[in-house]
Design a protein around this motif. Structure first.
Motif: not given
Length: 154
Positions: A83-97
């Motif tokens: 989530i932090i990485t998404q906020v810092l980069t303004s790009k989507h990371i779809i977390d599939v777990t």
């Protein structure tokens, strides 16, 4: 040209990365796909960040979480990092777990994982290729990944 990142782990019990790549290629045949395999889920945030820094337009992370409470805490830390990485980069990371204790039957667990990866890989393509409103027609539909859709409440 659109560029997708796929982060998977050696801890996963099926090859989730290959499934995601196959789906992304089918949905966006001209796109470039970069795969980054790490040992476990806590390594996924930095892998996702590196792929985004290398020009990926979006990333899908594919993690497998064990049954112990320690595994669950590791996933919580990973999720916060993503989530932090998404906020810092303004790009989507779809977390599939996939959580090892979601179902007791291994064949059903495999089916759940395949369904979840497939649907989320399509979601990533729609967000990257088609933009922020690509999923809007599906809002409020009770869609699920890994299980049958819950459906809307009318």
């Amino acid at each position: 040209m659109r560029k997708y990142g796929v982060v998977d782990t050696t801890f996963s019990r099926i090859d989730m990365g290959s499934i995601a790549i196959k789906v992304i290629r089918a949905e966006d045949p001209d796109a470039e796909i970069i795969r980054y395999t790490v040992p476990g889920i806590k390594d996924m945030p930095v892998a996702a960040k590196r792929l985004l820094d290398e020009g990926c337009d979006g990333v899908i992370t594919l993690g497998w979480v064990g049954k112990s409470m320690l595994d669950k805490y590791s996933y919580l830390a990973t999720s916060i990092g993503l989530i932090i990485t998404q906020v810092l980069t303004s790009k989507h990371i779809i977390d599939v777990t996939v959580h090892e204790d979601e179902v007791n039957d291994e064949e059903k667990l495999k089916d759940l994982a395949i369904d979840r990866v497939t649907k989320h890989a399509k979601n990533l393509v729609m967000l990257v290729r088609d933009g922020r409103n690509a999923l809007t027609p599906y809002a409020g539909k009770g869609l699920r990944q890994g299980y049958e859709n819950a459906g809307p409440i009318d």
